[in-house]
Design a protein around this motif. Structure first.
Motif, short mmCIF file in Angstrom:
data_model
loop_
_atom_site.label_atom_id
_atom_site.label_comp_id
_atom_site.label_asym_id
_atom_site.label_seq_id
_atom_site.Cartn_x
_atom_site.Cartn_y
_atom_site.Cartn_z
N PHE A 158 -5.88 12.70 0.73
CA PHE A 158 -4.76 11.95 0.13
C PHE A 158 -5.48 10.46 -0.27
CE2 PHE A 158 -2.92 14.71 3.39
CZ PHE A 158 -1.89 15.39 2.73
N TRP A 159 -4.78 9.59 -0.61
CA TRP A 159 -5.27 8.30 -0.98
C TRP A 159 -4.18 7.13 -0.94
CZ3 TRP A 159 -6.18 5.92 -6.32
CH2 TRP A 159 -5.40 6.35 -7.24
N TYR A 160 -4.91 6.18 -0.57
CA TYR A 160 -3.93 4.91 -0.74
C TYR A 160 -4.23 3.84 -1.78
CZ TYR A 160 -7.85 2.70 2.15
OH TYR A 160 -9.08 2.19 2.69
N HIS A 161 -3.37 3.23 -2.17
CA HIS A 161 -3.51 2.09 -3.35
C HIS A 161 -2.40 1.45 -3.38
CE1 HIS A 161 -0.90 4.13 -6.18
NE2 HIS A 161 -1.34 5.16 -5.92
N PRO A 162 -2.23 0.09 -4.08
CA PRO A 162 -1.16 -0.63 -4.29
C PRO A 162 -0.16 -0.17 -4.88
CG PRO A 162 -3.18 -1.93 -4.65
CD PRO A 162 -3.56 -0.59 -4.42
N HIS A 163 0.99 -0.35 -5.05
CA HIS A 163 2.07 -0.11 -6.03
C HIS A 163 2.81 -1.32 -6.43
CE1 HIS A 163 4.63 3.25 -7.51
NE2 HIS A 163 3.57 4.06 -7.25
N PHE A 164 2.14 -2.53 -6.50
CA PHE A 164 2.76 -3.72 -7.23
C PHE A 164 1.60 -4.26 -8.14
CE2 PHE A 164 3.43 -8.17 -7.50
CZ PHE A 164 4.74 -8.45 -7.40
N ILE B 235 0.84 -1.13 0.06
CA ILE B 235 -0.10 -0.27 0.00
C ILE B 235 0.94 1.33 0.03
CG2 ILE B 235 -1.89 1.31 1.01
CD1 ILE B 235 -2.98 -1.14 2.31
N HIS B 236 0.51 2.05 -1.05
CA HIS B 236 1.25 3.42 -0.98
C HIS B 236 0.41 4.62 -0.78
CE1 HIS B 236 3.49 6.69 -2.67
NE2 HIS B 236 2.61 7.11 -3.65
N TRP B 237 0.88 5.28 0.05
CA TRP B 237 0.30 6.39 0.60
C TRP B 237 0.50 7.71 -0.30
CZ3 TRP B 237 -2.80 3.82 3.92
CH2 TRP B 237 -2.20 2.52 4.60
N HIS B 238 -0.42 7.78 -1.10
CA HIS B 238 -0.44 8.76 -2.14
C HIS B 238 -0.50 10.24 -1.71
CE1 HIS B 238 -0.96 10.06 -6.65
NE2 HIS B 238 -1.00 11.13 -5.94
N GLY B 239 0.63 11.14 -1.66
CA GLY B 239 0.55 12.45 -1.46
C GLY B 239 0.94 12.69 0.11
N THR C 276 9.24 8.29 -9.09
CA THR C 276 8.62 9.55 -9.89
C THR C 276 7.99 8.85 -11.15
OG1 THR C 276 10.33 10.60 -8.59
CG2 THR C 276 9.57 11.51 -10.95
N HIS C 277 6.84 9.18 -11.38
CA HIS C 277 6.00 8.42 -12.56
C HIS C 277 4.93 9.23 -13.05
CE1 HIS C 277 2.88 6.49 -10.07
NE2 HIS C 277 3.90 6.62 -9.07
N CYS C 278 4.73 8.55 -14.23
CA CYS C 278 3.23 8.90 -14.90
C CYS C 278 2.18 8.22 -13.98
CB CYS C 278 3.02 8.66 -16.15
SG CYS C 278 1.48 8.80 -17.17
N HIS C 279 1.02 8.80 -13.72
CA HIS C 279 0.00 8.20 -12.90
C HIS C 279 -0.99 7.52 -13.71
CE1 HIS C 279 -1.92 7.10 -9.24
NE2 HIS C 279 -0.87 7.39 -8.65
N ILE C 280 -1.00 7.39 -15.18
CA ILE C 280 -1.64 6.82 -16.23
C ILE C 280 -1.13 5.07 -15.56
CG2 ILE C 280 -2.30 5.96 -18.52
CD1 ILE C 280 -2.18 8.97 -19.00
N PHE D 16 2.33 13.63 -14.06
CA PHE D 16 3.36 13.45 -13.34
C PHE D 16 3.26 13.38 -11.72
CE2 PHE D 16 7.21 15.09 -10.95
CZ PHE D 16 8.21 14.72 -11.49
N HIS D 17 3.80 12.40 -11.31
CA HIS D 17 3.51 12.27 -9.70
C HIS D 17 4.90 11.84 -9.06
CE1 HIS D 17 2.18 10.80 -5.68
NE2 HIS D 17 2.42 9.67 -6.19
N MET D 18 5.19 12.49 -7.98
CA MET D 18 6.27 12.23 -7.12
C MET D 18 5.94 11.88 -5.73
SD MET D 18 9.91 13.96 -6.61
CE MET D 18 9.58 14.99 -7.80
N HIS D 19 6.71 10.89 -5.28
CA HIS D 19 6.47 10.37 -3.86
C HIS D 19 7.40 11.03 -2.99
CE1 HIS D 19 5.17 5.78 -5.21
NE2 HIS D 19 4.61 6.54 -5.79
N GLY D 20 6.91 10.87 -1.74
CA GLY D 20 7.85 11.23 -0.58
C GLY D 20 7.78 12.83 -0.14
CU1 C2O Z 1 -0.48 7.05 -6.65
CU2 C2O Z 1 3.39 6.05 -7.24
O1 C2O Z 1 1.30 6.46 -7.11
#
Ligand code: C2O
Ligand code: CU
Length: 473
Positions: free
Chosen positions: A164-170, A125-129, A448-452, A400-404
Motif C-alpha cells: 500500500f502507500w500513503y500520501h496527502p489528500h489536501f 495523510i491518506h492510507w491508499h488501499g 471515489t475519484h480519478c487518481h490523475i 478509478f480509485h475507491m477509498h475504504g
Molecule cells: Cu491515493 Cu484518494 O487517493
C-alpha cells in the motif's frame, strides 16, 4: 517536442558494450567504464546504484503494534540526470525522504502514525488501499485537515496483506508531486520469504517547476527510488519479490521486462501466477513481481504511453538497468499461496454508474457530470454487494480509485477477468468501460475519484456513503 528530445536523449545513452567490465556499486565518480559517448559534452554522470528505502523505526516494543513518526516539511530535491545535469525541485518530503520512510506491519497489527505538519499549509495523510476507519482516512471531507504547525495521530488495524502507500489528500496534486508519499507494507507470515524483498517506487518529475505538473501533455523524467536511471545489482539465482508503486501524479508506466512473473496487484497476491508481455501501471497502481536474475543484465523498459489515448509513438526508454553480479542459472520460482479462485460472475445488473468526462481543452474534469464538492452522494447499506460500472466518455484515460474498501474487477471493455482480481485503483481506458464488484464492508463517506491528481483536484471526485447498519436496521 520536449518529450521526444528527452526520450531521444535517453536512447542515446548507450549501455556499455558487453566486453566492458560491468557496472558495480563500487563505481566512483571518475569511473573509466562509464558511458563516454558524449566526448564533446561535459562528462556523463557516474553510475548510481538503486537507493534502498529507509524503514520507519518502530517506536513501540509490542510486536503487534507499529508506531512511527512522520514529519511533513519543505525539501529541496536534487536529481542528477544521465548527462550530468543537476535538476533542483523545491518540494516537500516526509522525514526529509522521498520516497518517505517505509512503514512495515504484519496482518492484524495496530499501526499508529504521529504526524507533524511542518509545511506552510494544511495537509492530511491518506492510507491508499488500506481499509481504515473513516476518521483515519485522511480526507478533508467532513473533517478538518492538519493545520500548518499542528500534529495528528492516525491509528488503525491492518487487515489485508499487500503493498500500500500513503500520501496527502489536501492540495493533493501539489503535495504528492512535490514528494510527499511513502510505502506501507503489510506482510502475511504465510507467504514464502524471497532472498530479497525490494520496493521500487517510480515517479516522474518535471524540472521546469512543480506547476508544470499541471501541463498534462508533458511527460516528465522518471526516477526509481528517487534516482534517475540507477542500476540495480542482483545475483544470478536470487529470488526477488519486487513491490512496485507508480507514485506519479499523472504519468503512466508501460513496463516491458524480459520475463514478467506477475505475483500481485494493489491488494496483495493475485489468484494465480501470470506472465504477461507488459504491465500497465496507472498513477497510484501497485504490482508485485517475482524477479529471478540469471546470466545476463537487462533493462526495465518503459514503452511510450500517454494518458491521452494510450500507446504512443516514440522510442522506448530505460528506467533502470539490472546488473547481474554473479551470473548463475535462474532459481525455480517460489510456491506462492495463490488462491486459484475464479472471478465472480458478473450478475449483469448495475447498482452504481460512474461516468468520467472532461477534457484538457475545457479544463473541467467531472464525475457523473458534477464537480467535487458539489456532488450527489451514492449510498449503500453495510454488507451490501454492489456492482459498479465506470464509463469513460473522455479522450483521456482515468484510473478509478475507491477509498475504504477493495474492488473486484469483473471486466474491462467487455473482456471478463478469468480469476479473482482485487484492486483499489483500476485504469479506465479512453471511451472504455470497467465493471467492478464491491462489498460495502466499511461504514463511512468514501472518496471515489480519478487518481490523475490534477483531475481529482479539478473536481473528478465524488463520495460513496456506506451506512453504519445493514438495510432495514
Ligand atoms: Cu491515493 Cu484518494 O487517493
Ligand atoms: Cu482522470
Amino acid at each position: 517536442m520536449m518529450i521526444l528530445m528527452l526520450l531521444l536523449f535517453w536512447a542515446c545513452q548507450d549501455p556499455p558494450p558487453n566486453n566492458e567490465p560491468p557496472l558495480t556499486d563500487s563505481a566512483q565518480p571518475d569511473d573509466p567504464h562509464q558511458d563516454t559517448a558524449n566526448t564533446d559534452e561535459e562528462p556523463p554522470r557516474a553510475p548510481i546504484p538503486l537507493p534502498p528505502l529507509t524503514d520507519a523505526p518502530d517506536l513501540d516494543p509490542d510486536e503487534d503494534v507499529v508506531q512511527v513518526e512522520l514529519t511533513a516539511a519543505p525539501k529541496t530535491h536534487r536529481f542528477v540526470d544521465v548527462d550530468g545535469t543537476e535538476h533542483v525541485v523545491e518540494g516537500y518530503a516526509y522525514n526529509g525522504l522521498t520516497p518517505g520512510p517505509t512503514i512495515r506491519a504484519k496482518v492484524g497489527d495496530q499501526v499508529i502514525i504521529d504526524v507533524d505538519n511542518n509545511l506552510d499549509q494544511p495537509t492530511t495523510i491518506h492510507w491508499h488501499g488500506v481499509g481504515v476507519p473513516f476518521e483515519m482516512d485522511g480526507v478533508a471531507w467532513m473533517g478538518a485537515p492538519i493545520a500548518a504547525g499542528a500534529s495528528f495521530q492516525y491509528a488503525f488495524t491492518v487487515q489485508r496483506p499487500g503493498t500500500f502507500w500513503y500520501h496527502p489528500h489536501f492540495n493533493t496534486n501539489r503535495q504528492v508531486s512535490g514528494g510527499l508519499y511513502g510505502v506501507l507494507i503489510v506482510t502475511d507470515p504465510e507467504e514464502p520469504a524471497p532472498d530479497l524483498d525490494q520496493i521500487l517506487v517510480f515517479d516522474d518529475w518535471h524540472f521546469e517547476g512543480l506547476d508544470d505538473h499541471d501541463h498534462l501533455a508533458a511527460e516528465g523524467t522518471w526516477t526509481v527510488n528517487g534516482q534517475i536511471q540507477p542500476f540495480w545489482d542482483l545475483d544470478g539465482g536470487q529470488i526477488v519479490r519486487a513491490r512496485v508503486l507508480n507514485a506519479s501524479n499523472l504519468g503512466y508506466l508501460d513496463l516491458r521486462l524480459p520475463e514478467i512473473r506477475l505475483l500481485g496487484g494493489d491488494q496483495g497476491l493475485n489468484a494465480r501466477l501470470t506472465a504477461p508481455d507488459n504491465v500497465l501501471m496507472a498513477p497510484g497502481d501497485r504490482i508485485e513481481l517475482e524477479v529471478r536474475p540469471a546470466q545476463t543484465d537487462f533493462e526495465w523498459i518503459n514503452a511510450p504511453y500517454v494518458h491521452q489515448g494510450g500507446a504512443a509513438w516514440g522510442p522506448e526508454a530505460s528506467l533502470m538497468r539490472v546488473h547481474v553480479d554473479a551470473p548463475d542459472d535462474a532459481a525455480p520460482g517460489l510456491s506462492w499461496p495463490f488462491s486459484g479462485l475464479r472471478s465472480t460472475e458478473d450478475p449483469g445488473r448495475t447498482d452504481i454508474t460512474y461516468v468520467f468526462s472532461g477534457s484538457n481543452e475545457s479544463g473541467v474534469w467531472m464525475l457523473n457530470g458534477e464537480v467535487f464538492p458539489d456532488v450527489t452522494i451514492e449510498e449503500l447499506s453495510l454488507g451490501d454487494e454492489a456492482i459498479l460500472e465506470i464509463r469513460n466518455l473522455s479522450p483521456t484515460e482515468h484510473p478509478f480509485h475507491m477509498h475504504g474498501t477493495r474492488i473486484e474487477i469483473l471486466s474491462v471493455n467487455g473482456i471478463a477477468e478469468t480469476h479473482q482480481r482485487w484492486e483499489d485503483t483500476i485504469n479506465v481506458p479512453t471511451y472504455g468501460t470497467v465493471r467492478v464488484r464491491m462489498i460495502a464492508d466499511n461504514p463511512g463517506d468514501w472518496m471515489t475519484h480519478c487518481h490523475i491528481l490534477p483531475h481529482a483536484d479539478g473536481g473528478m471526485m465524488t463520495v460513496l456513503r456506506v451506512h453504519e447498519s445493514p438495510e432495514g436496521e
